[in-house]
Write an enzyme that holds these catalytic residues in place. Structure first.
Site, PDB file in Angstrom:
ATOM      1  N   GLU A 151       7.077 -11.183  12.268  1.00  0.00           N
ATOM      2  CA  GLU A 151       6.272 -11.234  13.500  1.00  0.00           C
ATOM      3  C   GLU A 151       4.817 -10.895  13.224  1.00  0.00           C
ATOM      4  O   GLU A 151       3.908 -11.565  13.719  1.00  0.00           O
ATOM      5  CB  GLU A 151       6.864 -10.273  14.530  1.00  0.00           C
ATOM      6  CG  GLU A 151       6.129 -10.246  15.853  1.00  0.00           C
ATOM      7  CD  GLU A 151       6.773  -9.304  16.859  1.00  0.00           C
ATOM      8  OE1 GLU A 151       6.119  -8.330  17.274  1.00  0.00           O
ATOM      9  OE2 GLU A 151       7.953  -9.535  17.208  1.00  0.00           O
ATOM     10  N   TYR A 186       2.989  10.108   0.367  1.00  0.00           N
ATOM     11  CA  TYR A 186       3.940   9.492   1.283  1.00  0.00           C
ATOM     12  C   TYR A 186       5.367   9.875   0.877  1.00  0.00           C
ATOM     13  O   TYR A 186       5.842   9.484  -0.187  1.00  0.00           O
ATOM     14  CB  TYR A 186       3.803   7.972   1.308  1.00  0.00           C
ATOM     15  CG  TYR A 186       2.493   7.462   1.854  1.00  0.00           C
ATOM     16  CD1 TYR A 186       1.582   8.305   2.500  1.00  0.00           C
ATOM     17  CD2 TYR A 186       2.136   6.118   1.732  1.00  0.00           C
ATOM     18  CE1 TYR A 186       0.379   7.836   2.997  1.00  0.00           C
ATOM     19  CE2 TYR A 186       0.927   5.632   2.235  1.00  0.00           C
ATOM     20  CZ  TYR A 186       0.062   6.502   2.856  1.00  0.00           C
ATOM     21  OH  TYR A 186      -1.137   6.023   3.350  1.00  0.00           O
ATOM     22  N   ASP A 246       0.828  -1.205   0.000  1.00  0.00           N
ATOM     23  CA  ASP A 246       0.000   0.000   0.000  1.00  0.00           C
ATOM     24  C   ASP A 246       0.862   1.254   0.000  1.00  0.00           C
ATOM     25  O   ASP A 246       1.853   1.346   0.728  1.00  0.00           O
ATOM     26  CB  ASP A 246      -0.899  -0.001   1.237  1.00  0.00           C
ATOM     27  CG  ASP A 246      -1.779   1.225   1.301  1.00  0.00           C
ATOM     28  OD1 ASP A 246      -2.768   1.281   0.549  1.00  0.00           O
ATOM     29  OD2 ASP A 246      -1.477   2.137   2.103  1.00  0.00           O
ATOM     30  N   ARG A 304       9.264   6.305  16.981  1.00  0.00           N
ATOM     31  CA  ARG A 304       8.450   7.360  16.377  1.00  0.00           C
ATOM     32  C   ARG A 304       8.077   8.421  17.397  1.00  0.00           C
ATOM     33  O   ARG A 304       8.097   9.620  17.114  1.00  0.00           O
ATOM     34  CB  ARG A 304       7.189   6.758  15.752  1.00  0.00           C
ATOM     35  CG  ARG A 304       6.338   7.766  14.999  1.00  0.00           C
ATOM     36  CD  ARG A 304       5.229   7.062  14.249  1.00  0.00           C
ATOM     37  NE  ARG A 304       5.753   6.148  13.248  1.00  0.00           N
ATOM     38  CZ  ARG A 304       5.002   5.343  12.498  1.00  0.00           C
ATOM     39  NH1 ARG A 304       3.692   5.335  12.660  1.00  0.00           N
ATOM     40  NH2 ARG A 304       5.557   4.553  11.607  1.00  0.00           N
ATOM     41  N   SER A 356      -2.776   1.942  10.692  1.00  0.00           N
ATOM     42  CA  SER A 356      -2.443   2.106  12.105  1.00  0.00           C
ATOM     43  C   SER A 356      -3.050   1.014  12.977  1.00  0.00           C
ATOM     44  O   SER A 356      -3.602   1.297  14.043  1.00  0.00           O
ATOM     45  CB  SER A 356      -2.890   3.488  12.618  1.00  0.00           C
ATOM     46  OG  SER A 356      -2.267   3.803  13.851  1.00  0.00           O
ATOM     47  N   PRO A 357      -2.964  -0.250  12.567  1.00  0.00           N
ATOM     48  CA  PRO A 357      -3.550  -1.328  13.368  1.00  0.00           C
ATOM     49  C   PRO A 357      -2.865  -1.520  14.717  1.00  0.00           C
ATOM     50  O   PRO A 357      -3.460  -2.077  15.636  1.00  0.00           O
ATOM     51  CB  PRO A 357      -3.370  -2.562  12.479  1.00  0.00           C
ATOM     52  CG  PRO A 357      -2.164  -2.242  11.653  1.00  0.00           C
ATOM     53  CD  PRO A 357      -2.291  -0.780  11.363  1.00  0.00           C
ATOM     54  N   LEU A 358      -1.636  -1.021  14.843  1.00  0.00           N
ATOM     55  CA  LEU A 358      -0.904  -1.135  16.112  1.00  0.00           C
ATOM     56  C   LEU A 358      -0.782   0.218  16.807  1.00  0.00           C
ATOM     57  O   LEU A 358       0.071   0.401  17.675  1.00  0.00           O
ATOM     58  CB  LEU A 358       0.483  -1.740  15.869  1.00  0.00           C
ATOM     59  CG  LEU A 358       0.479  -3.150  15.266  1.00  0.00           C
ATOM     60  CD1 LEU A 358       1.904  -3.621  15.001  1.00  0.00           C
ATOM     61  CD2 LEU A 358      -0.239  -4.124  16.189  1.00  0.00           C
TER      62      LEU A 358
END
Length: 333
Positions: A290, A54, A49, A228, A208-210
């Site tokens: 992971e 970006y 993606d 970050r 932003s799943p985490l």
């Protein structure tokens, strides 16, 4: 790796996708970028993606250089881009008007080193352009073969209703996917957006799943140097003691299952059949591996209830369901 259809379309993508926001072209060099992409493909990821905004095109350029490698077969991959945000000072070089979209797709294809993108997202809703104009130009691009499917990103339920109505009325291609933020701390799409999109046959590729790393547990004992949050005041503001306490408790649940906190968070997202993919941001190949392992994890109803008790943040429905009652009912279906 498991694969899912994007909504009701015939397109199938890996449950874990590789994103390029705030990583490739930013703080990850070319060699490391290519290692992450190679690892992603080696472990079954088929969806990469991106967006023109970006790193102001640098992310797309790096993906394009990777696609040009002899060892990479473009036709087996699903590549996306997005359009909306200003790319320069040109008054017409932003938004979802015909002129900007036609310029943007040509520049994205050039950077990506490809003749087409599989998914083309409208990166935000454009209040200054008639929606039918946007749908018209997307329809043209599909007929020209420059895009295969299209979607939206961060659109409201009402906006999704409207765009689907316009496409249906004019017998044009409807969007097949919405790309919102979604994680254990950001659950607004469960209220209306998820149901509306599902009604229209749209899937979800969530970013932003985490929670930008918060749900990995790496901030549990402070802010690591080079992370970050170490250079982002906005990210620092999200690291509250309440959330850290929740992440630590989630870590205990993950440990009882012999998995990582990040894997628990991704598996929690994939519990919803409406989700087509969770888009991860990886700076190291080890992170890719992971995260990919979360695709094989299925959470029981008992574990999901334990998670809900920790989070205690399920969106409230208009008719006043108590959060845990709602989830119990959902899991019986």
């Amino acid at each position: 790796m498991k694969y899912r259809r994007v909504g009701k379309s015939g397109l199938r993508i890996s449950e874990i996708a590789l994103g390029s926001w705030l990583t490739y072209g930013h703080n990850v060099d070319k060699e490391q970028t290519f290692k992450c992409m190679e690892t992603a493909l080696d472990h079954g990821i088929n969806f990469i993606d991106s967006a023109e905004i970006y790193a102001k095109g640098k992310a797309e350029q790096l993906i394009g250089e990777f696609l040009a490698r002899e060892t990479v077969d473009r036709k087996h991959l699903v590549i996306s881009s997005k359009v909306f945000w200003p790319m320069n000072e040109d008054i017409n070089r932003w938004g979802l008007g015909r002129k900007n979209i036609l310029t943007a797709i040509e520049e994205s294809l050039d950077r990506l080193n490809t003749d087409y993108v599989d998914l083309y997202y409208m990166h935000r809703y454009d209040y200054t352009t008639p929606l039918h104009e946007t749908v018209d130009v997307i329809n043209d691009l599909i007929h020209e073969g420059k895009i295969r499917y299209w979607g939206t990103s961060m659109w409201t339920a009402a906006q999704l209703e409207r765009v689907n109505a316009i496409a249906k009325e004019n017998k044009q291609y409807k969007p097949i996917v919405e790309q919102p933020a979604y994680n254990m701390f950001t659950r607004h799409i469960e209220l209306e957006i998820m149901k509306v999109a599902k009604t229209h046959g749209m899937g979800f590729t969530v970013w932003s799943p985490l929670a930008q790393g918060l749900l990995t547990g790496k901030y549990n004992n402070g802010i690591p140097e080079g992370s970050r949050a170490s250079s982002s005041e906005n990210m620092k503001s999200q690291i509250t003691e309440e959330k850290l306490t929740q992440v630590r408790k989630l870590g205990e649940i993950a440990k009882s299952l012999n998995i990582k906190t990040s894997q628990l968070a991704l598996a929690w997202i994939l519990r919803r059949p409406e989700i087509s993919a969770a888009i991860i941001g990886a700076t190291r190949p080890e992170q890719v591996i992971e995260n990919v392992e979360a695709s094989s994890i299925e959470l029981t109803s008992e574990i999901l209830l334990l998670i809900e008790n920790v989070l205690n943040n399920s969106p409230q429905w208009p008719w006043g369901y108590e959060p845990n009652v709602y989830h119990k009912e959902e899991m019986r279906k």
